[in-house]
Design a protein around this motif. Structure first.
Motif, PDB file in Angstrom:
ATOM      1  N   GLY A   1      -0.128  15.346   5.411  1.00 55.59           N
ATOM      2  CA  GLY A   1       0.128  13.551   6.357  1.00 55.59           C
ATOM      3  C   GLY A   1       1.003  13.375   4.901  1.00 55.59           C
ATOM      4  O   GLY A   1       2.562  12.913   5.759  1.00 55.59           O
ATOM      5  N   PHE A   2       1.593  13.936   3.651  1.00 59.36           N
ATOM      6  CA  PHE A   2       2.649  13.167   2.819  1.00 59.36           C
ATOM      7  C   PHE A   2       3.663  13.738   2.818  1.00 59.36           C
ATOM      8  O   PHE A   2       4.811  13.450   2.307  1.00 59.36           O
ATOM      9  CB  PHE A   2       1.964  13.806   0.998  1.00 59.36           C
ATOM     10  CG  PHE A   2       1.140  12.918   0.548  1.00 59.36           C
ATOM     11  CD1 PHE A   2       1.207  12.001  -0.036  1.00 59.36           C
ATOM     12  CD2 PHE A   2      -0.282  13.711   0.203  1.00 59.36           C
ATOM     13  CE1 PHE A   2       0.355  10.618  -0.410  1.00 59.36           C
ATOM     14  CE2 PHE A   2      -1.103  12.429   0.244  1.00 59.36           C
ATOM     15  CZ  PHE A   2      -0.644  10.930  -0.610  1.00 59.36           C
ATOM     16  N   ALA A   3       3.407  15.206   2.833  1.00 59.71           N
ATOM     17  CA  ALA A   3       4.892  15.729   3.196  1.00 59.71           C
ATOM     18  C   ALA A   3       5.273  14.910   4.938  1.00 59.71           C
ATOM     19  O   ALA A   3       7.043  14.722   4.849  1.00 59.71           O
ATOM     20  CB  ALA A   3       4.715  17.549   3.975  1.00 59.71           C
ATOM     21  N   GLY A   4       5.107  14.499   5.890  1.00 61.88           N
ATOM     22  CA  GLY A   4       5.314  14.343   7.160  1.00 61.88           C
ATOM     23  C   GLY A   4       5.777  12.923   6.649  1.00 61.88           C
ATOM     24  O   GLY A   4       7.265  11.761   7.179  1.00 61.88           O
TER      25      GLY A   4
ATOM     26  N   SER B   1       8.893   7.212  -3.453  1.00 59.69           N
ATOM     27  CA  SER B   1       7.751   5.618  -3.379  1.00 59.69           C
ATOM     28  C   SER B   1       6.648   6.436  -3.261  1.00 59.69           C
ATOM     29  O   SER B   1       5.249   6.070  -3.266  1.00 59.69           O
ATOM     30  CB  SER B   1       8.579   5.435  -2.058  1.00 59.69           C
ATOM     31  OG  SER B   1      10.122   4.700  -2.482  1.00 59.69           O
ATOM     32  N   VAL B   2       6.356   7.362  -1.992  1.00 59.03           N
ATOM     33  CA  VAL B   2       4.913   7.820  -1.354  1.00 59.03           C
ATOM     34  C   VAL B   2       4.365   8.722  -2.552  1.00 59.03           C
ATOM     35  O   VAL B   2       3.186   7.971  -2.233  1.00 59.03           O
ATOM     36  CB  VAL B   2       5.644   9.223  -0.297  1.00 59.03           C
ATOM     37  CG1 VAL B   2       3.983   8.654   0.404  1.00 59.03           C
ATOM     38  CG2 VAL B   2       5.781   8.118   1.455  1.00 59.03           C
TER      39      VAL B   2
ATOM     40  N   GLY C   1      -2.929   5.720  -0.061  1.00 57.45           N
ATOM     41  CA  GLY C   1      -3.699   6.167   0.351  1.00 57.45           C
ATOM     42  C   GLY C   1      -3.207   6.812   2.303  1.00 57.45           C
ATOM     43  O   GLY C   1      -3.588   5.971   2.360  1.00 57.45           O
ATOM     44  N   LEU C   2      -2.668   7.923   1.932  1.00 52.29           N
ATOM     45  CA  LEU C   2      -2.464   7.966   3.912  1.00 52.29           C
ATOM     46  C   LEU C   2      -3.777   7.694   4.369  1.00 52.29           C
ATOM     47  O   LEU C   2      -3.619   7.669   5.485  1.00 52.29           O
ATOM     48  CB  LEU C   2      -1.996   9.383   3.777  1.00 52.29           C
ATOM     49  CG  LEU C   2      -1.462  10.062   5.377  1.00 52.29           C
ATOM     50  CD1 LEU C   2      -0.292   8.413   5.692  1.00 52.29           C
ATOM     51  CD2 LEU C   2      -0.545  11.530   5.256  1.00 52.29           C
TER      52      LEU C   2
ATOM     53  N   ILE D   1       0.473  15.801  -4.291  1.00 57.73           N
ATOM     54  CA  ILE D   1      -0.824  16.336  -3.544  1.00 57.73           C
ATOM     55  C   ILE D   1      -1.970  17.183  -4.542  1.00 57.73           C
ATOM     56  O   ILE D   1      -3.084  17.819  -4.208  1.00 57.73           O
ATOM     57  CB  ILE D   1      -0.438  16.854  -2.452  1.00 57.73           C
ATOM     58  CG1 ILE D   1       0.155  18.319  -3.100  1.00 57.73           C
ATOM     59  CG2 ILE D   1       0.349  16.391  -1.679  1.00 57.73           C
ATOM     60  CD1 ILE D   1       0.868  18.989  -1.473  1.00 57.73           C
ATOM     61  N   GLY D   2      -1.483  18.129  -5.515  1.00 58.65           N
ATOM     62  CA  GLY D   2      -1.611  19.106  -6.547  1.00 58.65           C
ATOM     63  C   GLY D   2      -3.693  19.068  -6.536  1.00 58.65           C
ATOM     64  O   GLY D   2      -4.014  19.877  -6.827  1.00 58.65           O
TER      65      GLY D   2
END
Length: 464
Positions: free
Chosen positions: A22-25, A58-59, A91-92, A433-434
């Motif tokens: 999700g974060f990568a997208g 930003s994200v 948060g996504l 994300i880690g």
């Protein structure tokens, strides 16, 4: 493409994989949007690496920037960046489910499980209420921050620009993004402004505590108002999570400010000759911002060596879980320190405030801290390799800031070559994300694994 197969594949993903993808997208899509001509200011073209870098910072609510935010982007571009910061801060998962709730769509059992695991909740009941409360708290805090900033920025910039700067800075400060619209100097021009300093410090600390601590404190505060609880007993009846977070936050903020004050008061490049009030505000600001905010009132390249070392450690620790902060988190460091103290005393269990900490959390803390150190070491080596001739202190500061999603730099970010930009992008992504995904994955795996009745034989090894 068979959409059914894609859908089935997505349903097979676990929480950690969904968060990571999700974060990568969002970063990739955000980079593509920022690459569009209408997102750049007239005469300010942007390369694809710089667009992706801006989307990532930003994200991942980091704040490192290869371009000057105030100059590079058009009003549309700045609005896109603000939206990406908000997505990264709330948060996504929370935002996606808020869309479902606003559309009056039913939240599936799988989505409820994702919310439960992503926020590390003990049970699935009330997870939708948790998401709603998170969003309400975020917007309330950002609104208060924007109003306070407006008292300073509207008289200085006018109504329109003043309000834009106030809203943008409030969102960025609460989300710990470290991005502002004041150019290359960040908040250094406001080093002696009490309103800007106190508001920014307040937003950073409050958001860094985590929403669980908020709700715990609010619950006890209401009991005090109803005279069901004595004020002197508030801390005693808090949850262990809240006690650890508040204790660690207090220690880090005040000890950090004290050390910065000692080391920088005699530094002619920073605080020497400044009034006592300015020295105190700048010291507290540096102590707080290094724990994941990314704004600065003192040029980081001019700090003394002891302050740089303290800042590196504070950046690595970061804020607290279930908030907008980065780093390995205060509770992780607290658990590691407590476990070391317990083992040195020959204790079998790790205890604090009359409670025993589960072994699964000890494992999670070791995995999060160990993985973060590994990422930090690997990325420092890679960035040093592609940026030969750059001072090691600058590289280490850059990578620590990226892996802890802080955003402070000693001036290296604008000088990054293409390879360096992609390395820092990857570092920010892994840093964001880690700890979240690894910590959740380890705890859930230990909880769900059935107890084993067989044990392998033991054999001695030498340690130390």
């Amino acid at each position: 493409m068979n959409l059914k197969k894609v859908s089935d594949g997505l349903h097979k993903l676990n929480t950690s994989q969904i968060i990571a993808l999700g974060f990568a997208g969002v970063i990739f899509v955000g980079g593509l949007i920022l690459r569009m001509p209408f997102c750049s200011a007239p005469g300010q073209a942007v390369t694809f690496p710089d667009a992706v870098f801006t989307a990532a910072t930003s994200v991942c609510v980091t704040g490192l920037s290869t371009v000057v935010m105030a100059v590079q982007w058009s009003p549309i571009g700045k609005a896109v960046i603000l939206c990406l910061i908000q997505i990264g801060g709330i948060g996504l998962i929370a935002l996606a489910n808020m869309i479902f709730i606003s559309l009056r769509r039913k939240i599936s059992l799988k989505n409820r499980r994702i919310i439960k695991e992503s926020y590390n909740l003990d049970e699935m009941g009330g997870v939708v209420a948790v998401v709603c409360n998170v969003v309400k708290c975020v917007f309330l805090a950002e609104g208060i921050g924007a109003v306070l900033y407006a008292f300073c920025f509207v008289p200085e910039f006018g109504i329109k620009k003043g309000l834009v700067n106030a809203i943008f800075l409030a969102v960025s400060a609460f989300c710990n993004a470290g991005i502002d619209l004041f150019g290359e100097t960040s908040l250094s021009v406001y080093v002696s402004n009490p309103l800007v300093n106190i508001t920014t410090i307040g937003l950073i600390i409050v958001s860094g505590l985590g929403f669980i601590v908020w709700w715990d404190l609010w619950d006890k505060f209401r009991k005090v108002l109803r005279k069901e609880l004595s004020p002197s007993r508030v801390f005693r009846v808090l949850r262990l999570q809240s006690k650890l977070v508040l204790t660690m936050t207090g220690i880090l903020v005040f000890s950090g400010a004290f050390l910065v004050f000692i080391f920088e008061s005699g530094n002619p490049s920073t605080l020497k000759g400044a009034p006592l009030g300015t020295k105190l505000m700048a010291s507290f600001f540096q102590s707080v911002t290094t724990r994941t905010a990314g704004f600065y009132t003192m040029d980081q390249s001019l700090l003394s060596t002891p302050t740089v070392i303290i800042s590196l450690l504070w950046m690595f620790i970061g804020g607290s879980p279930m908030g907008t902060a980065g780093g390995v988190k205060t509770t992780t460091i607290a658990v590691l320190i407590l476990s070391i103290a317990a083992y040195l005393q020959g204790k079998k269990d790790v205890e604090v405030y009359g409670r025993r900490i589960r072994e699964s959390y000890l494992r999670s803390a070791m995995v999060v801290a160990g993985t973060s150190v590994l990422i930090l070491f690997t990325m420092t080596v890679l960035l040093s390799a592609v940026m030969p001739g750059v001072d090691l202190a600058d590289v280490l500061y850059e990578i620590t800031s990226a892996v802890a999603t802080v955003g402070l730099s000693r001036g290296l970010t604008p000088q990054l070559n293409v390879a360096g930009k992609w390395i820092v992008i990857l570092t920010m992504y892994l840093g964001r994300i880690g700890p979240l995904t690894l910590g959740t994955a380890v705890v859930m795996r230990v909880r769900n694994r059935p107890g084993s009745t067989t044990h392998l034989g033991e054999e001695d090894i030498m340690i130390g």
